[in-house]
Design a protein around this motif. Sequence first.
Motif, short mmCIF file in Angstrom:
data_model
loop_
_atom_site.label_atom_id
_atom_site.label_comp_id
_atom_site.label_asym_id
_atom_site.label_seq_id
_atom_site.Cartn_x
_atom_site.Cartn_y
_atom_site.Cartn_z
N HIS A 1 0.84 -1.20 0.00
CA HIS A 1 0.00 0.00 0.00
C HIS A 1 0.87 1.25 0.00
O HIS A 1 1.76 1.41 0.84
CB HIS A 1 -0.91 0.00 1.23
CG HIS A 1 -1.81 1.19 1.31
ND1 HIS A 1 -2.80 1.44 0.38
CD2 HIS A 1 -1.87 2.22 2.19
CE1 HIS A 1 -3.43 2.57 0.69
NE2 HIS A 1 -2.88 3.05 1.78
N TYR A 2 0.64 2.12 -0.97
CA TYR A 2 1.42 3.35 -1.06
C TYR A 2 0.58 4.45 -1.69
O TYR A 2 -0.04 4.25 -2.74
CB TYR A 2 2.68 3.13 -1.92
CG TYR A 2 3.39 4.41 -2.28
CD1 TYR A 2 4.05 5.15 -1.31
CD2 TYR A 2 3.37 4.90 -3.59
CE1 TYR A 2 4.68 6.34 -1.63
CE2 TYR A 2 4.01 6.09 -3.92
CZ TYR A 2 4.67 6.81 -2.93
OH TYR A 2 5.29 7.99 -3.24
N LEU A 3 0.53 5.60 -1.04
CA LEU A 3 -0.15 6.78 -1.56
C LEU A 3 0.92 7.77 -2.00
O LEU A 3 1.69 8.27 -1.19
CB LEU A 3 -1.06 7.40 -0.50
CG LEU A 3 -2.20 6.51 0.00
CD1 LEU A 3 -2.97 7.21 1.11
CD2 LEU A 3 -3.14 6.14 -1.15
N HIS A 4 0.97 8.03 -3.28
CA HIS A 4 2.05 8.82 -3.86
C HIS A 4 1.91 10.30 -3.51
O HIS A 4 0.81 10.87 -3.59
CB HIS A 4 2.04 8.65 -5.38
CG HIS A 4 3.19 9.30 -6.08
ND1 HIS A 4 4.49 9.15 -5.65
CD2 HIS A 4 3.24 10.10 -7.17
CE1 HIS A 4 5.29 9.83 -6.47
NE2 HIS A 4 4.56 10.41 -7.38
N ARG A 5 3.03 10.90 -3.12
CA ARG A 5 3.08 12.33 -2.83
C ARG A 5 4.25 12.94 -3.58
O ARG A 5 5.34 12.35 -3.66
CB ARG A 5 3.20 12.59 -1.32
CG ARG A 5 2.00 12.06 -0.54
CD ARG A 5 2.14 12.26 0.96
NE ARG A 5 1.09 11.56 1.66
CZ ARG A 5 -0.14 12.04 1.89
NH1 ARG A 5 -0.43 13.26 1.48
NH2 ARG A 5 -1.04 11.34 2.52
N VAL A 6 4.02 14.12 -4.15
CA VAL A 6 5.04 14.84 -4.91
C VAL A 6 5.26 16.20 -4.27
O VAL A 6 4.31 16.88 -3.87
CB VAL A 6 4.60 15.02 -6.38
CG1 VAL A 6 5.59 15.91 -7.15
CG2 VAL A 6 4.48 13.66 -7.07
N LEU A 7 6.52 16.57 -4.16
CA LEU A 7 6.88 17.92 -3.73
C LEU A 7 7.55 18.64 -4.89
O LEU A 7 8.11 17.99 -5.80
CB LEU A 7 7.83 17.87 -2.53
CG LEU A 7 7.30 17.21 -1.26
CD1 LEU A 7 8.38 17.12 -0.19
CD2 LEU A 7 6.08 17.95 -0.71
N THR A 8 7.50 19.96 -4.89
CA THR A 8 8.12 20.73 -5.96
C THR A 8 8.94 21.86 -5.35
O THR A 8 8.51 22.48 -4.37
CB THR A 8 7.06 21.24 -6.95
OG1 THR A 8 7.70 21.87 -8.06
CG2 THR A 8 6.11 22.22 -6.30
N TRP A 9 10.13 22.09 -5.90
CA TRP A 9 11.06 23.08 -5.37
C TRP A 9 10.77 24.43 -6.01
O TRP A 9 11.09 24.68 -7.17
CB TRP A 9 12.49 22.62 -5.67
CG TRP A 9 13.56 23.53 -5.15
CD1 TRP A 9 14.29 24.42 -5.86
CD2 TRP A 9 14.03 23.62 -3.80
NE1 TRP A 9 15.19 25.08 -5.04
CE2 TRP A 9 15.05 24.60 -3.77
CE3 TRP A 9 13.68 22.97 -2.61
CZ2 TRP A 9 15.74 24.94 -2.60
CZ3 TRP A 9 14.37 23.31 -1.45
CH2 TRP A 9 15.37 24.27 -1.44
N VAL A 10 10.14 25.32 -5.25
CA VAL A 10 9.75 26.64 -5.74
C VAL A 10 10.15 27.69 -4.71
O VAL A 10 9.83 27.55 -3.52
CB VAL A 10 8.22 26.71 -5.99
CG1 VAL A 10 7.79 28.14 -6.31
CG2 VAL A 10 7.83 25.78 -7.14
N ASP A 11 10.85 28.70 -5.16
CA ASP A 11 11.27 29.82 -4.30
C ASP A 11 11.99 29.32 -3.04
O ASP A 11 11.76 29.83 -1.93
CB ASP A 11 10.08 30.69 -3.92
CG ASP A 11 9.50 31.45 -5.11
OD1 ASP A 11 10.11 31.40 -6.19
OD2 ASP A 11 8.44 32.08 -4.95
N GLY A 12 12.83 28.32 -3.20
CA GLY A 12 13.61 27.82 -2.07
C GLY A 12 12.83 27.00 -1.07
O GLY A 12 13.31 26.75 0.04
N GLN A 13 11.62 26.55 -1.45
CA GLN A 13 10.79 25.75 -0.55
C GLN A 13 10.34 24.47 -1.25
O GLN A 13 10.14 24.46 -2.46
CB GLN A 13 9.54 26.53 -0.12
CG GLN A 13 9.81 27.87 0.55
CD GLN A 13 8.50 28.53 0.96
OE1 GLN A 13 7.81 28.08 1.89
NE2 GLN A 13 8.13 29.58 0.26
N LEU A 14 10.13 23.43 -0.46
CA LEU A 14 9.52 22.21 -0.98
C LEU A 14 8.02 22.29 -0.70
O LEU A 14 7.59 22.28 0.45
CB LEU A 14 10.12 20.97 -0.31
CG LEU A 14 11.52 20.58 -0.77
CD1 LEU A 14 12.05 19.40 0.06
CD2 LEU A 14 11.54 20.22 -2.25
#
Length: 359
Positions: A79-92
């Motif tokens: 079981h895995y729920l996918h999560r994505v982060l994005t690097w914008v303005d020095g923040q995840l």
Amino acid sequence: MFDYLIVGAGLAGCTLAERLASQRGARVLLVEKRSHIAGNAYDGYDDSGVLVHRYGAHLFHTNDREVFQYLSWFTDWHHYLHRVLTWVDGQLLPLPINLDTLNQLYGLSLTAETMEAFLASRREPREARNSEDVIVSQLGRELFEKFFDRYTRKQWGMAASELEPEVCARVPIRFNRDGRYFADTYQGMPKQGFTRMVERMIDHPGIKLMLNTDFAEIKEVIPYRRLIFTGPIDEYFRYALGRLPYRSLRFEFERIQREQFQPACVVNYPNEFDFTRIIEIKHATGQQCPVTTIVREYPMAHGEPYYPVPARKNRELYEKYAEEAAKLSDVFFVGRLGQYRYLNMDQVVREALNLFERL
């Protein structure tokens, strides 16, 4: 004499091989030009003992119960729920954009109601003729540039204004704190990997597998009644009407001497970096080990075809090839390359099951 020659041992080809052999008693020859099965979903253990995806992250998710049940015959699931982060303005920041994304980015305390008003003040109402229109009409120019503009240019080699609306429309906007990338009912990873799942699919006495085999070299010497082609449709016709463009990827693997490198499986980089994202697949597989492996993805215009380019002129050229394909009585095209469509894994299996029912 084989009943079916299937070109390509990815999910489409192996699904059809399994169904035809197990349900119809057909004799199937499955040929693959690469040295392995499972297509781009191929995975295996690297020298550090980390299970890695050799061709970028593959995360299974679907609302198609029949597809999920079918694949479940060949694997148990982690079981895995996918999560994505994005690097914008020095923040995840979370992606898709949700309440947490905007509150963290701008230092606000928005609610679902005030988030709607916040975005309404930034939107540029316009007809959704392309992917840029889709995002700017929903989020406004600033958020489009921060999250989508450069990423799209890197991924596709063209501006969002040149791509069909569905490219960026695949990423939803959420007026809550739901950080899941997918909202599908069924989500997970094969417990022993995609390659092992596909091995079980084609483990049948009616299926003969030939790896490192080019279809062009054997099509005149091996007798068969019907052909299923999962490679590029323009390649089959020897590019008679012109070449369909595809995007490819270069993968840069790096071993890291610690248990975890980043806080999510995928971190996007919609900025000046040459790569589009960094993948640490251990988050998805649930594997426990003291080291990790990451991979950076660099999109390319040439190389192994991974993504059909969803632009109008390309779709029009594909339709011409599809007209030629329709004239062939015993040749069938399926899969992302055969149908020149940006299909998820569950959609590839669904298209294969649909073709099986028609055969």
